[in-house]
Every structure is written in C-alpha cells, then in structure tokens.
Scaffold this active site. Sequence first.
Site, PDB file in Angstrom:
ATOM      1  CB  THR A  57      -0.832   0.182   1.191  1.00 15.71           C
ATOM      2  OG1 THR A  57      -1.482  -1.239   1.327  1.00 15.71           O
ATOM      3  CG2 THR A  57      -1.951   0.970   1.230  1.00 15.71           C
ATOM      4  N   PRO A  58       0.871   2.121  -0.936  1.00 11.27           N
ATOM      5  CG  PRO A  58      -0.027   3.021  -3.088  1.00 11.27           C
ATOM      6  CD  PRO A  58      -0.065   1.916  -2.312  1.00 11.27           C
ATOM      7  CB  CYS A  59       1.111   4.623   3.419  1.00 10.22           C
ATOM      8  SG  CYS A  59       2.506   3.636   3.760  1.00 10.22           S
ATOM      9  CG  HIS A  60       5.357   6.141  -0.540  1.00 10.57           C
ATOM     10  ND1 HIS A  60       5.324   4.991  -0.544  1.00 10.57           N
ATOM     11  CD2 HIS A  60       5.596   6.668  -1.545  1.00 10.57           C
ATOM     12  CE1 HIS A  60       5.308   4.425  -1.542  1.00 10.57           C
ATOM     13  NE2 HIS A  60       5.373   5.452  -2.462  1.00 10.57           N
TER      14      HIS A  60
END
Length: 111
Positions: A57-60
């Site tokens: 999950t590309p939480c950045h």
Amino acid sequence: MNTERLPTEFEKKVYDALHLIPRGKVTTYGLLGSYISCRSAQAIGQALRRNPFAPGTPCHRVVKGDLTIGGFAGERDGEPIDRKRRLLETEGVTISAEGHIDPSCLHDFDE
DNA sequence: CACCTGACATAAT
DNA sequence: AATTATGCCAGGT
C-alpha cells in the site's frame, strides 16, 4: 496467533483510494477523506499507520493538507520522513527543500 | 506562528 | 457493551 485484526471497510476504502493514485502523484488526507466520505483525516492517518498491506500500500503517496510531507511510519520527523521524501522524489514528485510538495503533483479522485 | 477545537476510527481498559 | 485514550490531521482563532 491470530493476534491481527481483520481490515475494516473503512481501511479498505483508504487502501483502495491509494491504489487509485498514479505513480509520481500524491494526495492529501482531506482529499482522501472527501473521496471516502470521511471528514476526519486523522482516521485515515491511523489506517495508513497500521498499513496491514505494507509495503503493497503506497501510504507514502499521502501528504498533509499543507502539501507538506506530514508523517510516515508513525513518525512525524526523523529518518522515516527522509525516506518518504526520497520515495516521492524517486517516483517523480517534486518537493521543495522545506518539504513542500509541488501542487502539480496532486492527484484528483474526481478525474 | 501557537493553541484549541472538531470530526472519525481503533485499541485498550 | 461502554468509556477512555490516542492517532502519518484540518481549520479556525
């Protein structure tokens, strides 16, 4: 075992929204909240912080409403933030020396 | 710029 | 089950 809790619908929405963000783009908690009909950006940050699908999950790709980096991995400053910064730049996001992200890198969910 | 309040979800007690 | 505390915030004073 099974000490891990199952992802809630709310978290699913958050993660799904992240997947909608193309590489080299970022969004804000407010926008994300608006997309999932959640007026609390904090709840979103909490879902990202848990990040049960990390690093899938590309939480950045989620930044603060001031276009600042915000926090990362539960840290508001420190190395995690530096990594997040570098990650966004690596993906094509332009960030100022002050940590301000270029508004051109913002992604709109309505489009 | 600093502080407080508001809104939402989860974990812990 | 209910309350308390906390949390990659936002907005207003």
